[in-house]
Design a protein around this motif. Structure first.
Motif, PDB file in Angstrom:
ATOM      1  N   VAL A 190       0.839  -1.197   0.000  1.00  0.00           N
ATOM      2  CA  VAL A 190       0.000   0.000   0.000  1.00  0.00           C
ATOM      3  C   VAL A 190       0.874   1.246   0.000  1.00  0.00           C
ATOM      4  O   VAL A 190       1.770   1.382   0.836  1.00  0.00           O
ATOM      5  N   GLU A 191       0.631   2.140  -0.947  1.00  0.00           N
ATOM      6  CA  GLU A 191       1.373   3.395  -1.029  1.00  0.00           C
ATOM      7  C   GLU A 191       0.404   4.554  -1.222  1.00  0.00           C
ATOM      8  O   GLU A 191      -0.630   4.399  -1.871  1.00  0.00           O
ATOM      9  N   GLU A 192       0.741   5.698  -0.670  1.00  0.00           N
ATOM     10  CA  GLU A 192      -0.056   6.900  -0.905  1.00  0.00           C
ATOM     11  C   GLU A 192       0.745   7.849  -1.785  1.00  0.00           C
ATOM     12  O   GLU A 192       1.894   8.166  -1.485  1.00  0.00           O
ATOM     13  N   ASP A 193       0.140   8.273  -2.876  1.00  0.00           N
ATOM     14  CA  ASP A 193       0.790   9.177  -3.817  1.00  0.00           C
ATOM     15  C   ASP A 193      -0.034  10.461  -3.905  1.00  0.00           C
ATOM     16  O   ASP A 193      -1.097  10.485  -4.519  1.00  0.00           O
ATOM     17  N   LYS A 194       0.459  11.525  -3.294  1.00  0.00           N
ATOM     18  CA  LYS A 194      -0.289  12.783  -3.243  1.00  0.00           C
ATOM     19  C   LYS A 194      -0.328  13.502  -4.591  1.00  0.00           C
ATOM     20  O   LYS A 194      -1.062  14.482  -4.753  1.00  0.00           O
ATOM     21  N   THR A 195       0.460  13.017  -5.555  1.00  0.00           N
ATOM     22  CA  THR A 195       0.437  13.626  -6.894  1.00  0.00           C
ATOM     23  C   THR A 195      -0.515  12.895  -7.844  1.00  0.00           C
ATOM     24  O   THR A 195      -0.788  13.377  -8.940  1.00  0.00           O
ATOM     25  N   ALA A 196      -1.011  11.725  -7.412  1.00  0.00           N
ATOM     26  CA  ALA A 196      -1.889  10.932  -8.276  1.00  0.00           C
ATOM     27  C   ALA A 196      -3.285  11.540  -8.337  1.00  0.00           C
ATOM     28  O   ALA A 196      -3.777  12.095  -7.348  1.00  0.00           O
ATOM     29  N   ASN A 197      -3.912  11.429  -9.491  1.00  0.00           N
ATOM     30  CA  ASN A 197      -5.266  11.961  -9.671  1.00  0.00           C
ATOM     31  C   ASN A 197      -6.341  10.998  -9.193  1.00  0.00           C
ATOM     32  O   ASN A 197      -7.447  11.409  -8.857  1.00  0.00           O
ATOM     33  N   SER A 198      -6.014   9.713  -9.188  1.00  0.00           N
ATOM     34  CA  SER A 198      -6.999   8.715  -8.747  1.00  0.00           C
ATOM     35  C   SER A 198      -6.288   7.526  -8.118  1.00  0.00           C
ATOM     36  O   SER A 198      -5.114   7.266  -8.409  1.00  0.00           O
ATOM     37  N   SER A 199      -7.016   6.810  -7.270  1.00  0.00           N
ATOM     38  CA  SER A 199      -6.458   5.617  -6.640  1.00  0.00           C
ATOM     39  C   SER A 199      -6.471   4.464  -7.634  1.00  0.00           C
ATOM     40  O   SER A 199      -7.278   4.442  -8.567  1.00  0.00           O
ATOM     41  N   LEU A 200      -5.576   3.486  -7.412  1.00  0.00           N
ATOM     42  CA  LEU A 200      -5.398   2.443  -8.416  1.00  0.00           C
ATOM     43  C   LEU A 200      -4.857   1.167  -7.779  1.00  0.00           C
ATOM     44  O   LEU A 200      -3.977   1.217  -6.919  1.00  0.00           O
ATOM     45  N   TYR A 201      -5.419   0.018  -8.206  1.00  0.00           N
ATOM     46  CA  TYR A 201      -4.837  -1.270  -7.827  1.00  0.00           C
ATOM     47  C   TYR A 201      -4.102  -1.825  -9.036  1.00  0.00           C
ATOM     48  O   TYR A 201      -4.676  -1.930 -10.126  1.00  0.00           O
ATOM     49  N   ILE A 202      -2.822  -2.166  -8.859  1.00  0.00           N
ATOM     50  CA  ILE A 202      -2.005  -2.704  -9.946  1.00  0.00           C
ATOM     51  C   ILE A 202      -1.855  -4.200  -9.714  1.00  0.00           C
ATOM     52  O   ILE A 202      -1.171  -4.641  -8.778  1.00  0.00           O
ATOM     53  N   ALA A 203      -2.499  -4.992 -10.565  1.00  0.00           N
ATOM     54  CA  ALA A 203      -2.538  -6.448 -10.372  1.00  0.00           C
ATOM     55  C   ALA A 203      -1.160  -7.094 -10.525  1.00  0.00           C
ATOM     56  O   ALA A 203      -0.816  -8.011  -9.780  1.00  0.00           O
ATOM     57  N   VAL A 204      -0.384  -6.607 -11.491  1.00  0.00           N
ATOM     58  CA  VAL A 204       0.914  -7.229 -11.777  1.00  0.00           C
ATOM     59  C   VAL A 204       1.844  -7.167 -10.573  1.00  0.00           C
ATOM     60  O   VAL A 204       2.517  -8.147 -10.232  1.00  0.00           O
ATOM     61  N   SER A 205       1.887  -6.010  -9.919  1.00  0.00           N
ATOM     62  CA  SER A 205       2.774  -5.842  -8.753  1.00  0.00           C
ATOM     63  C   SER A 205       2.036  -6.020  -7.432  1.00  0.00           C
ATOM     64  O   SER A 205       2.645  -5.896  -6.368  1.00  0.00           O
ATOM     65  N   ASN A 206       0.732  -6.300  -7.497  1.00  0.00           N
ATOM     66  CA  ASN A 206      -0.088  -6.475  -6.296  1.00  0.00           C
ATOM     67  C   ASN A 206       0.073  -5.279  -5.351  1.00  0.00           C
ATOM     68  O   ASN A 206       0.393  -5.422  -4.186  1.00  0.00           O
ATOM     69  N   LYS A 207      -0.184  -4.103  -5.902  1.00  0.00           N
ATOM     70  CA  LYS A 207       0.021  -2.864  -5.161  1.00  0.00           C
ATOM     71  C   LYS A 207      -1.189  -1.940  -5.288  1.00  0.00           C
ATOM     72  O   LYS A 207      -1.795  -1.852  -6.353  1.00  0.00           O
ATOM     73  N   ASP A 254     -10.640 -12.346  -8.831  1.00  0.00           N
ATOM     74  CA  ASP A 254      -9.941 -13.462  -9.457  1.00  0.00           C
ATOM     75  C   ASP A 254      -8.676 -12.960 -10.155  1.00  0.00           C
ATOM     76  O   ASP A 254      -8.747 -12.159 -11.092  1.00  0.00           O
ATOM     77  N   ARG A 255      -7.530 -13.439  -9.702  1.00  0.00           N
ATOM     78  CA  ARG A 255      -6.256 -12.933 -10.227  1.00  0.00           C
ATOM     79  C   ARG A 255      -6.081 -13.272 -11.710  1.00  0.00           C
ATOM     80  O   ARG A 255      -5.451 -12.506 -12.457  1.00  0.00           O
ATOM     81  N   THR A 256      -6.630 -14.394 -12.128  1.00  0.00           N
ATOM     82  CA  THR A 256      -6.528 -14.777 -13.537  1.00  0.00           C
ATOM     83  C   THR A 256      -7.223 -13.742 -14.421  1.00  0.00           C
ATOM     84  O   THR A 256      -6.698 -13.340 -15.461  1.00  0.00           O
ATOM     85  N   ILE A 257      -8.415 -13.305 -13.982  1.00  0.00           N
ATOM     86  CA  ILE A 257      -9.164 -12.308 -14.752  1.00  0.00           C
ATOM     87  C   ILE A 257      -8.438 -10.964 -14.724  1.00  0.00           C
ATOM     88  O   ILE A 257      -8.372 -10.253 -15.730  1.00  0.00           O
ATOM     89  N   ASN A 301      -7.070  -9.144 -17.982  1.00  0.00           N
ATOM     90  CA  ASN A 301      -7.491  -7.783 -18.321  1.00  0.00           C
ATOM     91  C   ASN A 301      -6.283  -6.895 -18.610  1.00  0.00           C
ATOM     92  O   ASN A 301      -6.289  -6.126 -19.581  1.00  0.00           O
ATOM     93  N   PHE A 302      -5.253  -7.001 -17.783  1.00  0.00           N
ATOM     94  CA  PHE A 302      -4.044  -6.182 -17.975  1.00  0.00           C
ATOM     95  C   PHE A 302      -3.356  -6.512 -19.295  1.00  0.00           C
ATOM     96  O   PHE A 302      -3.042  -5.611 -20.091  1.00  0.00           O
ATOM     97  N   ILE A 303      -3.147  -7.804 -19.546  1.00  0.00           N
ATOM     98  CA  ILE A 303      -2.437  -8.227 -20.759  1.00  0.00           C
ATOM     99  C   ILE A 303      -3.280  -7.955 -22.004  1.00  0.00           C
ATOM    100  O   ILE A 303      -2.798  -7.384 -22.990  1.00  0.00           O
ATOM    101  N   TYR A 304      -4.555  -8.340 -21.932  1.00  0.00           N
ATOM    102  CA  TYR A 304      -5.427  -8.191 -23.102  1.00  0.00           C
ATOM    103  C   TYR A 304      -5.625  -6.717 -23.469  1.00  0.00           C
ATOM    104  O   TYR A 304      -5.632  -6.367 -24.653  1.00  0.00           O
ATOM    105  N   SER A 305      -5.819  -5.859 -22.461  1.00  0.00           N
ATOM    106  CA  SER A 305      -6.026  -4.428 -22.720  1.00  0.00           C
ATOM    107  C   SER A 305      -4.857  -3.837 -23.489  1.00  0.00           C
ATOM    108  O   SER A 305      -5.050  -3.044 -24.427  1.00  0.00           O
ATOM    109  N   ASN A 306      -3.660  -4.212 -23.093  1.00  0.00           N
ATOM    110  CA  ASN A 306      -2.472  -3.706 -23.785  1.00  0.00           C
ATOM    111  C   ASN A 306      -2.368  -4.244 -25.209  1.00  0.00           C
ATOM    112  O   ASN A 306      -2.013  -3.510 -26.138  1.00  0.00           O
TER     113      ASN A 306
END
Length: 229
Positions: free
Chosen positions: A65-82, A108-111, A115-120
């Motif tokens: 878990v990280e807080e980024d005061k410069t970010a415009n929106s919160s985000l879950y990154i599946a690849v890095s589990n962050k 579901d981590r598979t989905i 989603n991450f791979i397919y979107s790219n």
């Protein structure tokens, strides 16, 4: 001629989507503004601590878990589990926003990875066929357009499933969290949840509209390129 018909159909679909689902950012921001509710939720823990408490409730404490005061929106990154939390300390919406990202982490981590791979891949495919057509070296335009349309619908359905699931469940997780913390009265909790319901009703429509609009715009761009080349 066939691309012209498709362009007309896509534009008509975009107009219909706008009428049915298009909530403006200004409308959503108005609902999210409430000094009264902001004061109520200032009593709750910091964003990072709240996020960790949510993850504990979900029995998933392996997430960074990280807080980024410069970010415009919160985000879950599946690849890095962050989970990256934007600076939303002053808004009552943070209670549900953080719950939303935590819920993404237990989907579901598979989905999630698909989603991450397919979107790219989908975005790269769109760029490649558009560039090739610009240089007039792309044969069988209708075949590639059909693939783009099918790919766009797959992209929409996977992404909308993940987002809708997290948005719907976030309301209930946030309510359970506030009731467990016993910081707010039940009356205050009900008032906060009422505003969450308003936000979600408009937010779910807005997210689905944005996803479909992105697909429609890509189809439109490719059709225009095919017409002029």
């Amino acid at each position: 001629m066939e691309f012209g018909i498709i362009i007309i159909l896509v534009v008509c679909v975009m107009i219909i989507l706008r009428i049915l689902f298009g909530s403006t950012k200004k409308q959503i921001e108005e609902i999210a503004k409430s000094e009264e509710l902001d004061k109520m939720t200032k009593k709750y823990p910091s964003n990072v601590d709240m996020c960790k408490e949510y993850l504990n409730m979900l029995h998933n404490e392996t997430v960074t878990v990280e807080e980024d005061k410069t970010a415009n929106s919160s985000l879950y990154i599946a690849v890095s589990n962050k989970i990256i939390i934007a600076d939303v300390r002053e808004s009552f919406t943070r209670i549900q926003t953080i719950a939303h990202e935590c819920l993404h982490s237990v989907q579901d981590r598979t989905i999630l990875l698909f989603n991450f791979i397919y979107s790219n891949i989908y975005i790269i495919y769109f760029i490649i066929i558009s560039v090739l057509k610009l240089f007039n070296i792309l044969p069988y335009e209708m075949m590639f357009l059909t693939i783009l349309i099918i790919g766009g619908f797959i992209y929409y359905f996977v992404r909308s499933y993940l987002e809708d699931d997290a948005m719907i469940k976030a309301r209930f997780l946030a309510k359970e969290y506030m009731e467990n913390k016993k910081i707010s009265s039940q009356e205050e909790i009900n008032k906060i949840i009422y505003h969450f319901d308003e936000l979600n009703d408009m937010g779910i429509k807005s997210v689905n509209y944005a996803l479909l609009l992105n697909v429609a715009i890509e189809i439109l761009i490719f059709c225009v390129i095919c017409m002029i080349r």
